[in-house]
Design a protein around this motif. Structure first.
Motif, short mmCIF file in Angstrom:
data_model
loop_
_atom_site.label_atom_id
_atom_site.label_comp_id
_atom_site.label_asym_id
_atom_site.label_seq_id
_atom_site.Cartn_x
_atom_site.Cartn_y
_atom_site.Cartn_z
N ASP A 112 0.82 -1.21 0.00
CA ASP A 112 0.00 0.00 0.00
C ASP A 112 0.85 1.26 0.00
O ASP A 112 0.57 2.22 -0.71
CB ASP A 112 -0.95 0.03 1.21
CG ASP A 112 -2.07 -0.99 1.12
OD1 ASP A 112 -2.32 -1.51 -0.01
OD2 ASP A 112 -2.67 -1.30 2.16
N ASN A 113 1.93 1.25 0.76
CA ASN A 113 2.79 2.43 0.84
C ASN A 113 3.66 2.59 -0.41
O ASN A 113 4.05 3.70 -0.74
CB ASN A 113 3.64 2.39 2.10
CG ASN A 113 2.85 2.81 3.31
OD1 ASN A 113 2.77 4.00 3.60
ND2 ASN A 113 2.22 1.86 3.96
N LEU A 114 3.97 1.51 -1.08
CA LEU A 114 4.72 1.60 -2.33
C LEU A 114 3.90 2.22 -3.44
O LEU A 114 4.44 2.84 -4.36
CB LEU A 114 5.22 0.22 -2.76
CG LEU A 114 6.39 -0.36 -1.97
CD1 LEU A 114 6.63 -1.81 -2.37
CD2 LEU A 114 7.65 0.48 -2.16
N LYS A 115 2.59 2.08 -3.38
CA LYS A 115 1.70 2.64 -4.39
C LYS A 115 1.66 4.16 -4.34
O LYS A 115 1.31 4.81 -5.31
CB LYS A 115 0.27 2.10 -4.20
CG LYS A 115 0.13 0.65 -4.50
CD LYS A 115 -1.31 0.21 -4.21
CE LYS A 115 -1.46 -1.28 -4.27
NZ LYS A 115 -2.81 -1.71 -3.86
N GLN A 116 1.97 4.74 -3.20
CA GLN A 116 1.85 6.20 -3.02
C GLN A 116 2.97 6.94 -3.69
O GLN A 116 4.06 6.60 -3.82
CB GLN A 116 1.82 6.52 -1.53
CG GLN A 116 0.65 5.88 -0.85
CD GLN A 116 0.67 6.09 0.67
OE1 GLN A 116 1.47 6.80 1.21
NE2 GLN A 116 -0.25 5.43 1.33
#
Length: 116
Positions: A112-116
């Motif tokens: 999820d944090n890599l998508k940001q």
């Protein structure tokens, strides 16, 4: 990932150069570490000898270990044997502790944090 426990993977003979000196300290290693040794009659004789000597080092340092000797007769079959066994062990290990082996909250958080 399935077992929800920290684990490392070490190959012989590399294990004998980097790992065995770290067994003595911290002193809690004897109560916290367990090694699983996957052995095979198909390993080079020098590697088989390293297994036997390493077990003596584990014993000398009061380090617990489990042994599994591959049953299959050729290398590819042994690879499959260990893939099935290790997958089952990691799943079973989580279940014994009452942990859902399918949940991966830390991996989900990372993705999820890599998508940001």
């Amino acid at each position: 990932e399935n077992a929800k426990r920290f684990a490392g993977f070490f190959l012989f003979p590399e294990l004998n150069h980097h790992l065995v000196e770290g067994l003595s300290y911290p002193k809690t290693n004897s109560s916290r570490l367990v090694f699983v040794l996957f052995e095979s009659a198909l390993y080079d004789l020098r590697v088989q000898k390293r297994y036997e000597i390493t077990k003596k080092i584990f014993d000398k340092n009061n380090i617990k270990y489990l042994e599994y000797k591959c049953q299959e007769k050729d290398k590819i079959a042994q690879v499959c044997e260990l893939l099935v066994l290790s997958g089952y062990l990691s799943f079973y290990s989580a279940m014994v502790e009452g942990i859902d082996p399918t949940a991966i909250p830390n991996v989900d958080f990372l993705k999820d944090n890599l998508k940001q």
